[in-house]
Design a protein around this motif. Sequence first.
Motif, short mmCIF file in Angstrom:
data_model
loop_
_atom_site.label_atom_id
_atom_site.label_comp_id
_atom_site.label_asym_id
_atom_site.label_seq_id
_atom_site.Cartn_x
_atom_site.Cartn_y
_atom_site.Cartn_z
N GLY A 351 0.79 -1.30 -0.13
CA GLY A 351 -0.14 0.00 0.00
C GLY A 351 0.63 1.17 -0.13
O GLY A 351 0.23 2.41 -0.16
N SER A 352 2.17 1.03 -0.05
CA SER A 352 3.14 2.50 -0.06
C SER A 352 3.13 2.90 -1.44
O SER A 352 3.55 3.97 -1.34
CB SER A 352 4.45 1.90 0.42
N GLY A 353 2.53 2.27 -2.47
CA GLY A 353 2.60 2.97 -3.89
C GLY A 353 3.92 2.56 -4.51
O GLY A 353 4.29 3.22 -5.56
N LYS A 354 4.50 1.33 -4.04
CA LYS A 354 5.73 1.05 -4.80
C LYS A 354 5.45 0.45 -6.09
O LYS A 354 6.15 0.58 -7.08
CB LYS A 354 6.60 -0.01 -4.06
N LEU A 357 4.48 3.05 -8.77
CA LEU A 357 5.48 3.51 -9.34
C LEU A 357 6.31 2.98 -10.40
O LEU A 357 6.60 3.38 -11.44
CB LEU A 357 6.59 3.68 -8.14
N ALA A 358 6.27 1.42 -10.18
CA ALA A 358 6.86 0.55 -10.84
C ALA A 358 6.24 0.46 -12.42
O ALA A 358 6.69 0.76 -13.39
CB ALA A 358 7.09 -0.86 -10.55
N MET A 359 4.90 0.43 -12.39
CA MET A 359 3.95 0.44 -13.58
C MET A 359 3.91 1.64 -14.16
O MET A 359 4.01 1.86 -15.20
CB MET A 359 2.49 0.27 -13.02
N LEU A 360 4.37 3.02 -13.56
CA LEU A 360 4.60 4.23 -14.07
C LEU A 360 5.66 4.46 -15.04
O LEU A 360 5.64 5.00 -16.08
CB LEU A 360 4.71 5.33 -12.88
N VAL A 526 20.77 -7.49 -3.76
CA VAL A 526 20.97 -7.08 -4.99
C VAL A 526 21.09 -5.22 -5.17
O VAL A 526 21.85 -4.95 -6.28
CB VAL A 526 19.88 -7.24 -5.67
N ALA A 527 20.73 -4.44 -4.38
CA ALA A 527 20.69 -3.20 -4.68
C ALA A 527 22.01 -2.34 -4.35
O ALA A 527 22.52 -2.60 -3.19
CB ALA A 527 19.47 -2.49 -4.01
N ASP A 528 22.35 -1.37 -5.17
CA ASP A 528 23.41 -0.40 -4.88
C ASP A 528 22.90 0.81 -4.02
O ASP A 528 23.68 1.30 -3.20
CB ASP A 528 24.05 -0.01 -6.44
N ARG A 529 21.90 0.93 -4.17
CA ARG A 529 21.33 2.45 -3.69
C ARG A 529 19.74 1.69 -3.41
O ARG A 529 19.09 0.74 -3.92
CB ARG A 529 21.00 3.32 -4.96
N VAL A 530 19.28 2.36 -2.33
CA VAL A 530 17.94 2.06 -1.91
C VAL A 530 17.16 3.20 -1.71
O VAL A 530 17.58 4.51 -1.33
CB VAL A 530 17.83 1.39 -0.62
N VAL A 531 15.67 3.19 -2.03
CA VAL A 531 14.72 4.29 -1.92
C VAL A 531 13.69 3.69 -0.81
O VAL A 531 13.19 2.67 -1.26
CB VAL A 531 14.15 4.66 -3.05
N ILE A 532 13.56 4.29 0.19
CA ILE A 532 12.37 3.86 0.96
C ILE A 532 10.94 4.58 0.90
O ILE A 532 11.02 5.71 1.24
CB ILE A 532 12.82 3.55 2.71
N LEU A 533 10.07 3.94 0.78
CA LEU A 533 8.64 4.48 0.50
C LEU A 533 7.75 4.13 1.47
O LEU A 533 7.69 3.31 1.85
CB LEU A 533 8.09 4.21 -1.13
N ARG A 534 7.03 5.45 1.74
CA ARG A 534 5.96 4.95 2.89
C ARG A 534 4.83 6.02 2.65
O ARG A 534 4.83 7.22 2.61
CB ARG A 534 6.48 5.35 4.36
N GLU A 535 3.69 5.35 2.40
CA GLU A 535 2.39 6.03 2.21
C GLU A 535 2.58 6.99 1.13
O GLU A 535 2.09 8.16 1.19
CB GLU A 535 2.09 6.94 3.57
N GLY A 536 3.17 6.74 0.08
CA GLY A 536 3.29 7.47 -1.10
C GLY A 536 4.13 8.39 -0.95
O GLY A 536 4.46 9.57 -1.94
#
Lengths: 575, 320
Positions: A351-354, A357-360, A526-536
């Motif tokens: 539900g965080s919107g990740k 974002l991927a579909m976008l 796997v990731a070099d960089r991370v982005v943490i998403l919460r409630e959009g």
Amino acid sequence: MADRFSRNLGAALRRDPLGAVLLALVGALVLLCLLAPVVTRTDPTATDFARMLMPPSTGNWLGTDDFGRDVFARLLFGGRTSLAVAAVAVVIVMGIGVVVGIAAGYFGGVVDLVLGKLIDVLLAFPRLVLAIAVAALMGGGITSLIVAISAVAWPAYARILRAFTLQVANEGYVQAARTLGTPVWRILGGHVALNLIGPILVLAMLDLGNLILAISALSFLGLGVAPPAPEWGAMLNEGRALMEIAPWMVVAPGMAIFLVVLSANYFADIARDSTEGRAVHGPRDWIAWRRPRAAPAPPLPAAATAPLLAFEGVTVDVVDPRSPYCGRRILHGVGLSVGPRECVGLIGESGSGKSTLAMLAMGLTRPPLALTGGTVRLSGRDTAAWRWDDWRRVRGCHVGLVNQDPLSALNPVLTIGEQIGEAMAAHDAVPPDARPARLREVVDEVGLPASVVGRYPHELSGGMRQRVVIAMAIVNRPALLIADEPTTALDVSTQRRILDLIRDLGQHYGLGVLFVSHDLRVIARVADRVVILREGRVVETGATAAVFAVPREAYTRALMAAIPGQHRQPQVAEV
Amino acid sequence: MLAYALRRAVAAVAALFGTTVVVFLLLRVIPGDPATAVLLTMLDPGAGSAELSRADIEALRAELGLSGPLPVQYLEWLGEILRGNLGTSLRSRQPILGELAARIPGTLTLAAASLGVMLAIALPCGVLGALHAGRSADHLSRALSLLGESLPNFFLGVLLVYLFALWLRWLPSMGWQGPESVVLPALTLGTGIAATTTRLLRASLLDTLSQPFMLMAEAKGLSRRRLLFRHALRPALIPVLTASSLVLGGLLGGAVVVETVFAWPGVGRYMIEAIAGRDYPVIQGFSLFMATLFIALNFVVDILYRLLDPRIRVEVRRHG
């Protein structure tokens, strides 16, 4: 099912003036029929040869027939017969269907076998044909009409109710009652029958229209009530030779049958319709009347300094007014970029919107969602003006997608080779004569045997199918890969192998990867960089090692603390 | 493929035997004595059974195969059927098989033309309805299929005759007067079953379009044509074929009604004419023929189904 039905019906009537009108019309008609002796004092069988074939007038609202009988009176009294036969038939059909269905489903074994064979044989006849034969053998009349209709209609119900019973009989509380030694009749009468009332009512509703049609068809063929008694189907038959001189003789009973059947079918249609409200894939303009104008943007440049994917202040809202969540904001000004040869992990709870974002990034945002602010850039190009046909040339060629559930990601009726091959055929990235070789190569690269090409998806395990999905995504050597929870549906050992495959292929092809997951251990791997998403909203971003070692935000720290086996904390990256 | 076809064929033959039992028993479980009922129709109306001679009744019972123990009756009757003897019509005294055979082409022509009408309507309407779900084309296609399912075909037939044969005088109204005669009966019968098929196809295609594999196909950058014809339509047709016995049953049952409306020279009208004279052997022969045709059509559908759905292919490979 019954709850859904009554809820749907109630909501539908409020939203649906046509349904309300239909219900009012048919209600009035049924009421008039039931009260026929009060409504009209005319005898429906009284002949008057002085008043033959009179058109509708104030004295005879629907005119008279070839015996001078009042068509309106005949219509009302005939309706009593038609509706009474339908009502009796429904009760009998349901009665037999329920008893046979429950007996077959609950007792199983020999009972089920014998009843099942009986049902099969009766269903081997076309329904109406068997009804005609039964009525014809019995010689017509109202009893034979009811018997004929009931005899052919019950098997279909019995079969459905048998399946329902099987389902209910395996429920925990029925098993418990059995174990407690509750008498069979009490189990059947109490537990099983009560649960079946809903489905039974819905079934009766769904089929009422067909039942009335069958009754009037038999009457039309002369297998119903004996003349001169009126009945709708029979009246239509009497009138059809006189259609040219006295159309009211045909139109009145015809419209009556039509109205009753139409409203039964109309409400059945609403009750049955559960497919609405789901996202439908594909272009909105399926039928492109005009040839799509020349696409302005793609194909994308291969080597550019700009990031492969860049979100700038991206905002997504629920825009469909029919959605109960209309107006809700899914993404609040999200910024994120993926450079060449870089793997960015996108972390967030459900539900965080990740996934949105991927579909976008694929241009696959679907109603009720829509991009309402910010820009999405692919290799520096703004995609705002892109139409479906522009996106089509980018998808599968410059951007590949690996989805969550490999079990439903492949078309069940096409072979693996066909499904990978068509991705090449849709683009010019691989020249036609190189395609067979490339197919063999990519199948080998994802670690599948060459024989898999001729197989169908159901012949493969979940892990193998996910490898096929990866092969489809990389076959055209894209620059960017969107991996949306690619390992979530797999078991743990398969997860790790798929993860390693994506990482190795990423390095081999020099892919930029946007890796979406709710699983921190997966991202850490796997990731070099991370982005943490919460409630959009983006909560924290940074190099994987730094974020995992020294989380700055409270939310991130809470996430880290929730990783199982946390006491060996610094080894996260080793998991 | 062969193993599958063989298994379906065995099942079809078993169903055929089941139908002979039903047709055999029907005449024997109806209340009253069939022979007496037949002889009564030959007397003046109002005459009672007291006026019939015992010898006549017994003779007719023997002719109808109603004497002797039930199993023996059945085996003798079945033996005759397997030898191609469906009995003799009580009215025309002609062999029923010959009379039926003369009318089978009529019924098959009507059925084939109606199926053609159905496909011509249902395929575009169902597909358009699903692709434009919730938009005006969809509302139109749903409204039309609702009308088509609710309009009794005998009413529609009479209306079409009035409009095109009597008023506009474009087409013949009754019987066989050349190939154009089939137009109105086929329209009448075809539109009804087209409505059901349209609804089934729309729902099934809509369901397929919302499947994740359609998203993945779109993510590969496939063209509209490939998405629709290669990916969506084939899986969507499988549930439609599963429900096709509903449609085929409607086709054959409706044929009897439509043949009556249009005085069409087919087996249905032959059977309806036999009812008044209580021509029991004809009614039995007709029921058997329709059941056979129905089972044969369902068999063809089973084979088509297998060609469309690879998942069944494997099941067969494993079990047989």
